[in-house]
Design an enzyme around this catalytic site. Structure first.
Site, PDB file in Angstrom:
ATOM      1  N   ILE A 101      20.464  45.996  38.105  1.00 15.22           N
ATOM      2  CA  ILE A 101      19.974  44.698  37.638  1.00 15.22           C
ATOM      3  C   ILE A 101      20.133  43.664  38.744  1.00 15.22           C
ATOM      4  CG2 ILE A 101      20.157  42.944  35.842  1.00 15.22           C
ATOM      5  CD1 ILE A 101      19.335  45.596  34.739  1.00 15.22           C
ATOM      6  N   GLY A 102      21.189  43.796  39.540  1.00 14.10           N
ATOM      7  CA  GLY A 102      21.387  42.866  40.653  1.00 14.10           C
ATOM      8  C   GLY A 102      20.170  42.832  41.561  1.00 14.10           C
ATOM      9  N   GLU A 129      27.898  39.322  41.381  1.00 14.18           N
ATOM     10  CA  GLU A 129      29.222  39.915  41.237  1.00 14.18           C
ATOM     11  C   GLU A 129      29.002  41.298  40.622  1.00 14.18           C
ATOM     12  OE1 GLU A 129      32.582  38.462  41.511  1.00 14.18           O
ATOM     13  OE2 GLU A 129      31.700  36.895  42.769  1.00 14.18           O
ATOM     14  N   GLY A 171      27.315  41.837  36.887  1.00 16.74           N
ATOM     15  CA  GLY A 171      26.845  43.058  36.240  1.00 16.74           C
ATOM     16  C   GLY A 171      26.749  44.199  37.223  1.00 16.74           C
ATOM     17  N   CYS A 206      35.426  45.532  36.351  1.00 19.06           N
ATOM     18  CA  CYS A 206      34.844  45.759  37.677  1.00 19.06           C
ATOM     19  C   CYS A 206      35.917  46.037  38.730  1.00 19.06           C
ATOM     20  CB  CYS A 206      34.000  44.560  38.090  1.00 19.06           C
ATOM     21  SG  CYS A 206      34.848  42.987  37.888  1.00 19.06           S
TER      22      CYS A 206
END
Lengths: 478, 483
Positions: free
Chosen positions: A190-191, A208, A186, A243
C-alpha cells in the site's frame, strides 16, 4: 465526498484558522482531556478490536498519546519561532533565518494494530505544525475507528480536523485528492500505492512501514533478563502484531538450546500453561490474518521446526506464542514480515555471521542486539542499516521523544515523534532580509576583469575585498 | 555494453563498491571532496569554456554562480564533515532508565543525481558533494541539453575522484528512463514538475525517497517605499544576470502599484541600458537561450495575440545566435500563457494593482514558487509577506542571492519541490538518521511484564505520571514475587 472535505479544509486553512499558536495549543489540550476523560472507552474499543489487555492499551497507546500531546504543548512555542542562522559575507549586510510554516492540508492514514496511537500521534504533529488534518482510521479496527469519528468532533475544531471512516473505496477517493502531505502507516504494498498517488500532485509523503526486525542474541548475556525483554517486546506487544516486534532471532548453534529453554520458561511464566486462556495476550485481529498466519506453518518442513507452542483457537482468533528452530530460509515464514506470535530462531556458526544475514534482507524498521561485547555492538551499529536500533532491549526506543522514529529503504521514509513530528508537517522556509545599503557595484554588468577580481576576493572571504566592494569599487557613474 | 544492460550494470557495480564499505571512512570522503575542489580550481578555464559553449554564459557568471559555489560547498563540507559524522547524544529519559540515546547518520547507499541544463556544472556537482559527504556511492546523470558540460564532467570526474564509487552516465531520455527503472536508495532530481512527477512515480515502485528541486513563477513585489534604483539593479541582476532569466530562482514577473509602475519601468530601462548597452543582442554579458526549442517557446510566449502589444521595452531576438534581449511587458492578461507557465527566459511582465496588498491574492492564486521576493522598507508589509506567502524561500530587498548562504536550506514546497540542500542540508539529504538506544542488563522493571496485575498497572501508571514513589518501587522490583 473526499473532494468536499478537502475543499472545506482548504477554506479553513486559507482563512488562517490553524496558524495561531493559541489555536494549536487549544486543540492539543482538548486531546489530552479527551484521552483522560475517555480512557475507559478507548480501552474498551481496543479490547473489542484486538482483545488488547488493558495494561498494553494504557502503556502502549493511551499514555504515549498523552505524553506526545504534552511534549508538543511544551515545545511548540520554541518550535514555531524562526531560527536565526549566520549570514554569509556574500550577502553582507543581511539577516538570515529559517521560518517554519505549515504545509497546509494533510492526510493521515492510520493502521489497525495500534489504532489509537497511530492515529493520534501523527495528528498531534500535524496540529502542532499548524495544519488542517483529515484522519482516516483503519477500518480493520472498526471499534476504534468509530470511536474517533464520534469523539474527535466533541473535543477539537471540526472545521479543521476531520475523521473520514471507510475502507478501500473511501481511501482511494481520498488518495485522488491533492494534499500538502500524506502520512501513511502500514505495509509496503500500500505504501507504494500511496506514493504513486501522491506523485500525481507532487505531494511529499511519510511512510511508516515494516520489515523483519531481527534480534541477535549473543552468548555473553544475562539470559534471564534478555528473554524477558524479548518476550515482552514480541508477545507483550499486541501478540507480535507490531511493526517493531522482534520478527526472528539469530544466535549461535551452541547457544541456541539454552536460549530456547529460557524462552520456554519465560513464556510459561508470562502466559501460563495454556496461553490461549491468558487474558494478557491480544488476539489476532481478524480471520484473514489468522489464516495468513496459520498457513505460514502449514507446510510440514515448517511445522516440524516448532519447538514450543503452536496451539490455535480459530473461533477466538487466538494463536499461542510459538517458537521454531532453524526453519528453511526459503519459506514464507522466513521471507515475509510475520506480524504475529511466531518467533523463528536462526542459528549461525559465529555470532558475527548474523550481521551479513540481516543485511541480506531488506532494511528493517528496527534491529536489536543483546550482548555485552562492545566490539560486536559497534559492528552492529555501524554495519546494519535500520530505521532504529536497540542494544539489550526491544521496542522501547519509540518511547523517547528525542529519537526520530521511522524506517529506511523498504521499512519507510520520513520520521516522527517529539519535534520530528512537528518537522514532518512543516516547511522550513529560508528567509533572507536585506536593506538598501551594502550595494556592491562589482556584482553588476557590464562584467569586467576588475569587478571579477573583487568578487573573487569577496567569495574567498577577503575582508579587504568586502570593503572595496561595499565602497562601490570599481567606481563608475550612477 | 548494450544500452539496455547499462543501467543495471552501473547500479550493480556501485552496490558492490558500497557493500565493501569503501565510501564510509571520513578519509575517503575527504579525499573525494578535495578531488572535486581541485577539479573546480584546476579546470576552471575548461569549465568556463563548456558553459560558454552550452549557454554563451559570461565568465563572471560561470565563476560566481557555478564554480565558486561548488568550491564553497566542498570547503564547507570538508570543514564540517567530522562534526556531521559524529553521533549526536540526546536525552535518554526516565522511562528507559538506565540507558543512553543517540542519533547517528548513515549513508543511504547508492544514489542517483539527475542534473539540469541551466547551471549544468553547479547543479551536477553540488548534490554530488552532499552525496559524497554523507558516504554514498553516486551516479550523476548530467543534462544532455548542456552537452559540452556533460561530456566535460564525464571526462574530468574519473580523473579527480574514485570512479569505482562515483560515476557519470551521459545520455538522453532513454538512458534516464533506464536509470530510473533501477532501485536507488535516493534520487535527487533538478528540473521541471512534469518530469518531477515521473521521477516520483518511478521511485514509488522501489519505495525510493526523492528530493525534487523544481521551479515555478517567482514573483517580485515592488512597493513604493523603496530605493528604486537599487531595487531595479538587484532585480535586473537576479533576472538577466542569472543566465538571462533561465534560472529556477529568477524573478518571473513583477507586481507593483499602478502609481509606481511608470517610475519602476523607467528605472529598469535605465539599468538595462547601463548593464547591456543599446543593443543587448551584442552584449557579451548575456547568456543565450539554450536551444532552439526554448527559443521558439519564448518567442511564442512573447508573440501571443494579446501579449505582443504589451511589450514596452526590448523584444529583439536573433534566431541564428539564439539570443533574446531583456524584454519588459506591461499588464499582460492574467490568462495569457506567459502568466500561466514558468517563463524561464528574459521576458519580465509587470502586473499592476491598485493597492500593493492585492499582490498577495494574485501570488496565492498560483502554485507555491521556489522563491518569492519583496522590495519594501515597510516592516509591516514585510511581516505580512513572510506570513502570508508560502514559498521555498522569501527574500526581502534582493533576488536570488539566498542560495549563497550555506546555512539556509535551499528547496521548494508544493509544486516547486520537496526536500532541501546546501550546507548541512546536503549532508542530511543523503543520510538516514538512525535512532540508537542502548541499555544494560540492570534496571529491570518487573511491573512491565505479564502476567498483568492491578498492582503492576498501578506502578506503571505512577511511573508514567512521574510519581517518584512509583519509580522507586519499579526499580526495586515491585511488585514482589513471581517474575
Amino acid at each position: 465526498m473526499a473532494e468536499a472535505v478537502v475543499r472545506e479544509l482548504r477554506a479553513s486553512f486559507t482563512a488562517g484558522r490553524t496558524r495561531p499558536v493559541e489555536w494549536r495549543a487549544a486543540q492539543l489540550t482538548a486531546l489530552v482531556r479527551m484521552i483522560e476523560e475517555k480512557e475507559a472507552d478507548i480501552s474498551a474499543a481496543l479490547q473489542a478490536d484486538l482483545a488488547k489487555p488493558h495494561m498494553e492499551s494504557y502503556l502502549h497507546e493511551i499514555s504515549l498519546a498523552k505524553a506526545s500531546c504534552k511534549f508538543s504543548l511544551k515545545g511548540m512555542k520554541s518550535w514555531t519561532k524562526p531560527e536565526k542562522v549566520p549570514s554569509a559575507i556574500t550577502t553582507f549586510p543581511s539577516t538570515a533565518q529559517i521560518v517554519p510554516e505549515p504545509l497546509g492540508v494533510v492526510l493521515i492514514i492510520s493502521a489497525w494494530n495500534y489504532p489509537f496511537l497511530l492515529s493520534i500521534d501523527p495528528v498531534i504533529g500535524a496540529i502542532a505544525a499548524g495544519n488542517a488534518v483529515v484522519l482516516k482510521p483503519s477500518e480493520i479496527a472498526p471499534a476504534t475507528s468509530s470511536l474517533f469519528a464520534k469523539l474527535l468532533p466533541e473535543y477539537v475544531d471540526n472545521s479543521c480536523i476531520k475523521v473520514v471512516e471507510g475502507g478501500v473505496d473511501e481511501t482511494t477517493d481520498l488518495l485522488e485528492q491533492k494534499w500538502d502531505k500524506i502520512f501513511y502507516t502500514g505495509n509496503g504494498t500500500i505504501g507504494r500505492i500511496v506514493m504513486t498517488a501522491a506523485a500525481k500532485h507532487l505531494t511529499p509523503v511519510a511512510l511508516e512501514l515494516g520489515g523483519k526486525c531481527p534480534v541477535i542474541v549473543d552468548s555473553d548475556v544475562d539470559l534471564h533478563v534478555a528473554v524477558k525483554r524479548i518476550a515482552v517486546g514480541k508477545w507483550g506487544c499486541n501478540n507480535g502484531q507490531a511493526c517493531i516486534a522482534p520478527d526472528y532471532i539469530i544466535t549461535t548453534k551452541s547457544f541456541a538450546p539454552e536460549l530456547v529453554d529460557s524462552l520456554k520458561r519465560v513464556i510459561k511464566r508470562f502466559y501460563g500453561e495454556d496461553p490461549l486462556q491468558s487474558a494478557d495476550l491480544s488476539r489476532i485481529v481478524n480471520s484473514k490474518h489468522f489464516n495468513r498466519l496459520t498457513s505460514l506453518v502449514e507446510d510440514k518442513k515448517v511445522a516440524d521446526k516448532i519447538v514450543y507452542g503452536g496451539q490455535t483457537d480459530e473461533k477466538q482468533l487466538k494463536i499461542a506464542p510459538t517458537l521454531l528452530l532453524d526453519v528453511p530460509l526459503d519459506t514464507a515464514l522466513m521471507t515475509g514480515e510475520i506480524f504475529g506470535p511466531y518467533l523463528p530462531i536462526v542459528t549461525v556458526e559465529k555470532i558475527e555471521d548474523s550481521i551479513d544475514f540481516i543485511n541480506s534482507k531488506t532494511k528493517p524498521l528496527a534491529a536489536y542486539l543483546f550482548t555485552k561485547n562492545k566490539k560486536l555492538q559497534d559492528n552492529f551499529v555501524t554495519n546494519v542499516p535500520a530505521g532504529g536500533m536497540l542494544v539489550n532491549d526491544v521496542a522501547l526506543h519509540l518511547t523517547n521523544p528525542h529519537l526520530p522514529f521511522g524506517g529506511v529503504g523498504e521499512s519507510g521514509m520520513g520520521s516522527y515523534h517529539g519535534k520530528f513530528s512537528f518537522d514532518c508537517f512543516t516547511h522550513k522556509k529560508a528567509v533572507l532580509i536585506r536593506g538598501f545599503g551594502g550595494e556592491a557595484t562589482a556584482r553588476y554588468p557590464p562584467y569586467t576583469q576588475e569587478k571579477q577580481k573583487i568578487l573573487r576576493g569577496l567569495i574567498n572571504g577577503s575582508f579587504i575585498a568586502l570593503i572595496l566592494a561595499l565602497l562601490g569599487f570599481p567606481r563608475e557613474k550612477r | 555494453l548494450t544500452a539496455t544492460a547499462m543501467a543495471p550494470a552501473v547500479a550493480e557495480q556501485l552496490r558492490e563498491s558500497f557493500a565493501t564499505g569503501r565510501t564510509r571512512p571520513a578519509a575517503w570522503r575527504e579525499a573525494q571532496l578535495r578531488g572535486v575542489l581541485r577539479m573546480a580550481t584546476e579546470m576552471e578555464a575548461q569549465i568556463c569554456g563548456a558553459l560558454r559553449a552550452d549557454l554563451a554564459k559570461p565568465v563572471t557568471e560561470s565563476y560566481v554562480h557555478e564554480i565558486s559555489l561548488v568550491k564553497s560547498s566542498c570547503k564547507f563540507a570538508l570543514k564540517n564533515l567530522k562534526k556531521w559524522m559524529k553521533p549526536k547524544k540526546v536525552p535518554a529519559g526516565v522511562l528507559t532508565f538506565p540507558s543512553t540515546a543517540r542519533i547517528a547518520a548513515e549513508p543511504l547507499g547508492v544514489v542517483l543525481v539527475i542534473s539540469a541544463w541551466n547551471y549544468p556544472f553547479l547543479l551536477s556537482m553540488d548534490p554530488v558533494v552532499g552525496a559524497i559527504a554523507a558516504g554514498n556511492a553516486v551516479v550523476l546523470k548530467p543534462s544532455e541539453v548542456a552537452p559540452a558540460t556533460s561530456s566535460l564532467l564525464a571526462e574530468l570526474l574519473p580523473r579527480f575522484v574514485d570512479s569505482s564509487c562515483i560515476k557519470v552516465v551521459e545520455g538522453g531520455v532513454s538512458e534516464t528512463s533506464e536509470l530510473l527503472e533501477q532501485k536507488w536508495d535516493k534520487i535527487f532530481y533538478t528540473g521541471n514538475g512534469k518530469v518531477g512527477r515521473i521521477v516520483l512515480s518511478l521511485a514509488a515502485k522501489h519505495l525510493t525517497p526523492v528530493a525534487l528541486e523544481l521551479g515555478g513563477k517567482c514573483p517580485v513585489v515592488v512597493d513604493s517605499n523603496v530605493d528604486l534604483h537599487v531595487a531595479a539593479k538587484r532585480i535586473a541582476a537576479g533576472k538577466w544576470g542569472c543566465n538571462n532569466g533561465q534560472a529556477c530562482v529568477s524573478p518571473d514577473f513583477i507586481i507593483t502599484t499602478k502609481s509606481l509602475a511608470p517610475k519602476l519601468l523607467e528605472s529598469l530601462e535605465k539599468v538595462l541600458q547601463k548593464f547591456y548597452g543599446h543593443d543587448p543582442l551584442q552584449s557579451p554579458d548575456l547568456s543565450r537561450i539554450v536551444n532552439s526549442n526554448h527559443f521558439k517557446r519564448l518567442r511564442i510566449l512573447m508573440g501571443e495575440e494579446k501579449v505582443k502589444d504589451k511589450i514596452v521595452f526590448g523584444g529583439q531576438s536573433d534566431e541564428a545566435q539564439l539570443k533574446i534581449a531583456p524584454t519588459l511587458l506591461m499588464d499582460v492578461p492574467l490568462d495569457s500563457a506567459i502568466m500561466k507557465e514558468e517563463i524561464f527566459g528574459p521576458l519580465l511582465p509587470i502586473i499592476t494593482v491598485d493597492k500593493i496588498h492585492e499582490s498577495f491574492a494574485l501570488i496565492n492564486s498560483m502554485t507555491k514558487p521556489l522563491a518569492a521576493y519583496l522590495f519594501t522598507k515597510d516592516s509591516t508589509l514585510k511581516d505580512q509577506f513572510e506570513n502570508g506567502i508560502s514559498a521555498g524561500a522569501t527574500i526581502i530587498n534582493d533576488t536570488s542571492i539566498h542560495l549563497t548562504n550555506p546555512h539556509l536550506p535551499f528547496g521548494g514546497v508544493g509544486e516547486s519541490g520537496m526536500g532541501a540542500y546546501h550546507g548541512t542540508f546536503s549532508f542530511d539529504a543523503f543520510s538516514h538518521k538512525k535512532a540508537i538506544l542502548a541499555r544494560f542488563f540492570i534496571g529491570e522493571v518487573k511491573a512491565r511484564y505479564p502476567p498483568y496485575t492491578p498492582a503492576k498497572l498501578s506502578i506503571v501508571k505512577g511511573v508514567l505520571k512521574g510519581n517518584l514513589a512509583s519509580m522507586i518501587q519499579a526499580i526495586l522490583g515491585f511488585p514482589r514475587g513471581g517474575a
